[in-house]
Design a protein around this motif. Structure first.
Motif, PDB file in Angstrom:
ATOM      1  N   LEU A  67      36.547  44.464  41.547  1.00 12.63           N
ATOM      2  CA  LEU A  67      36.779  43.727  40.309  1.00 12.63           C
ATOM      3  C   LEU A  67      38.266  43.628  40.030  1.00 12.63           C
ATOM      4  O   LEU A  67      39.028  44.563  40.283  1.00 12.63           O
ATOM      5  CB  LEU A  67      36.076  44.410  39.135  1.00 12.63           C
ATOM      6  N   THR A  68      38.649  42.510  39.497  1.00 12.84           N
ATOM      7  CA  THR A  68      40.027  42.364  39.036  1.00 12.84           C
ATOM      8  C   THR A  68      40.209  43.117  37.717  1.00 12.84           C
ATOM      9  O   THR A  68      39.213  43.459  37.050  1.00 12.84           O
ATOM     10  CB  THR A  68      40.362  40.877  38.834  1.00 12.84           C
ATOM     11  N   ALA A  77      41.123  42.027  34.852  1.00 13.84           N
ATOM     12  CA  ALA A  77      40.546  41.258  33.748  1.00 13.84           C
ATOM     13  C   ALA A  77      39.025  41.360  33.741  1.00 13.84           C
ATOM     14  O   ALA A  77      38.404  41.491  32.675  1.00 13.84           O
ATOM     15  CB  ALA A  77      40.979  39.796  33.855  1.00 13.84           C
ATOM     16  N   GLN A  78      38.392  41.309  34.919  1.00  6.77           N
ATOM     17  CA  GLN A  78      36.932  41.430  34.981  1.00  6.77           C
ATOM     18  C   GLN A  78      36.476  42.821  34.551  1.00  6.77           C
ATOM     19  O   GLN A  78      35.473  42.958  33.843  1.00  6.77           O
ATOM     20  CB  GLN A  78      36.457  41.116  36.395  1.00  6.77           C
ATOM     21  N   ALA A  79      37.197  43.874  34.964  1.00  6.64           N
ATOM     22  CA  ALA A  79      36.830  45.235  34.556  1.00  6.64           C
ATOM     23  C   ALA A  79      36.996  45.412  33.055  1.00  6.64           C
ATOM     24  O   ALA A  79      36.155  46.039  32.387  1.00  6.64           O
ATOM     25  CB  ALA A  79      37.687  46.247  35.316  1.00  6.64           C
ATOM     26  N   ASP A 120      36.789  42.993  30.779  1.00  9.71           N
ATOM     27  CA  ASP A 120      35.730  42.228  30.121  1.00  9.71           C
ATOM     28  C   ASP A 120      34.400  42.963  30.177  1.00  9.71           C
ATOM     29  O   ASP A 120      33.616  42.936  29.210  1.00  9.71           O
ATOM     30  CB  ASP A 120      35.598  40.852  30.770  1.00  9.71           C
ATOM     31  N   ALA A 121      34.128  43.637  31.302  1.00  7.92           N
ATOM     32  CA  ALA A 121      32.886  44.398  31.409  1.00  7.92           C
ATOM     33  C   ALA A 121      32.875  45.575  30.437  1.00  7.92           C
ATOM     34  O   ALA A 121      31.863  45.846  29.775  1.00  7.92           O
ATOM     35  CB  ALA A 121      32.704  44.893  32.849  1.00  7.92           C
ATOM     36  N   THR A 146      38.009  37.411  26.282  1.00  6.46           N
ATOM     37  CA  THR A 146      39.192  36.620  26.648  1.00  6.46           C
ATOM     38  C   THR A 146      40.119  36.423  25.444  1.00  6.46           C
ATOM     39  O   THR A 146      41.345  36.474  25.594  1.00  6.46           O
ATOM     40  CB  THR A 146      38.741  35.254  27.198  1.00  6.46           C
ATOM     41  N   ARG A 194      41.999  39.687  24.929  1.00  2.00           N
ATOM     42  CA  ARG A 194      43.071  39.859  25.908  1.00  2.00           C
ATOM     43  C   ARG A 194      44.258  38.957  25.602  1.00  2.00           C
ATOM     44  O   ARG A 194      45.411  39.387  25.649  1.00  2.00           O
ATOM     45  CB  ARG A 194      42.541  39.570  27.312  1.00  2.00           C
TER      46      ARG A 194
END
Length: 371
Positions: free
Chosen positions: A108-109, A111-113, A115-116, A283, A286
């Motif tokens: 995971l990037t 940003a993805q981590a 968001d999770a 998003t 962030r």
């Protein structure tokens, strides 16, 4: 979230109760299941959910504890064997002895981590912050600020042992800050809950001191044990136990039917779930954190440039040598005052008048004669 095992798992609070009823510690349950103590703690708090063979072994262990001491031994042995089989299978797959190819998981990037983590923790954190403050907008703001801080320090948060606990502590600190009372929005109270019982419980919570309120929410609302609650509130275990006891007594004095801790937990859960509190999108959080970081960075740069300019101007216009100031005048004592001519006598006045008349009458001049 669905379970992959055939036997459904009870709620997280029931899992913890069954383990304590069977006189098992988290370390003993972890040893039987072939997992770590932190994994069992996460299952009992509801932060994670077991899958596959771990879920089957955990369900068998809980079923044995629910059936009683007669069948607990056999079910415990089966759960322990299932846990060992799960551990052995994972060890074999890691050693490369299993011929089955494992599907490659893409990392995971950041940003993805993030968001999770936000999708997993933010809704519950907003409800918890509402129980701490009684204000909906402040609850949302506290959670957003906590996640913005987590995004700024993501390398630190990503490797933390409990990222959810890190964000929860930051959200609680912002929600309970005493500086909020000076904000103009605090002059107007928000509408209370619609149900009368929920209003009474929220009023009882808000009368507690902030450390007692936070301890009660972590222990009875979130489901942490006493050492974890003490660590998160930065207090000793005896002090945390005293805070919890006094908080329960204060709530029970306002609502006598909440003297039972189980009933208090249920009412806290119901009060938090009845309020429709929605968190912002990850998003947006962030981007808001990035804009906030850019703003303060530019403000710091502007302040530094202004300070350097003021210093340079001072050095340019300052005198190069020391000039002592002129002292103020002082009165000199012991010197007689300057004498002035006194008044003329009668003879002197006659002489002065005679001289004026003689000099004005003609060109003659008085010439002294020798005798």
């Amino acid at each position: 979230m669905t379970q992959s095992s055939a036997t459904p798992l009870p709620p997280p609070e029931e899992r913890r109760r069954l383990r304590k009823a069977g006189s098992l510690t988290q370390a003993q349950a972890a040893a039987r299941l072939g997992v770590s103590k932190a994994t069992v703690r996460a299952w009992e708090s509801g932060r994670t959910t077991p899958h596959g063979r771990n879920a089957e072994a955990y369900a068998q262990l809980l079923a044995s504890l629910a059936d009683g001491p007669e069948e607990s031994a056999e079910s415990a042995e089966s759960a322990e064997s299932a846990g060992r089989a799960s551990a052995d299978s994972s060890a074999d797959s890691s050693a490369g002895s299993s011929p089955r190819p494992e599907p490659a998981l893409e990392p995971l990037t950041p940003a993805q981590a993030f968001d999770a983590l936000y999708a997993f923790c933010a809704p519950a954190l907003v409800r918890q912050a509402y129980l701490l403050t009684g204000r909906r907008e402040l609850a949302r703001e506290s959670v957003e600020r906590a996640f913005q801080l987590a995004w700024q320090r993501w390398p630190e948060v990503a490797v933390d042992r409990d990222p959810a606990g890190w964000v929860r502590a930051a959200a609680y600190e912002h929600a309970l800050s005493p500086w909020h009372r000076f904000r103009p929005s605090f002059r107007h109270p928000e509408p209370p809950p619609a149900d009368e019982r929920d209003r009474a419980l929220l009023s009882a919570l808000l009368t507690l001191p902030p450390p007692h309120r936070r301890t009660l929410l972590l222990y009875d609302g979130v489901g942490l044990d006493l050492p974890e609650t003490a660590a998160e509130t930065e207090a000793s275990t005896p002090a945390t136990a005293n805070r919890l006891m006094h908080a329960r007594q204060a709530v029970a004095s306002c609502l006598p039917d909440l003297g039972d801790p189980a009933e208090l937990r249920r009412q806290l859960r119901d009060l938090a779930s009845t309020e429709r509190l929605r968190a912002a999108r990850p998003t947006a959080v962030r981007r808001g954190g990035e804009r906030r970081a850019r703003f303060w960075t530019r403000a710091a740069i502007a302040f530094t440039v202004t300070l350097i300019g003021a210093t340079a101007l001072t050095l340019r216009t300052a005198p190069t040598q020391y000039e002592p100031p002129v002292p103020p005048g002082e009165t000199v004592r012991g010197v007689p005052p300057k004498a002035a001519p006194g008044p003329l006598s009668y003879e002197q006045l006659e002489l002065r008048e005679k001289l004026r008349q003689v000099m004005v009458s003609g060109p003659e001049r008085l010439v002294p004669e020798a005798r």
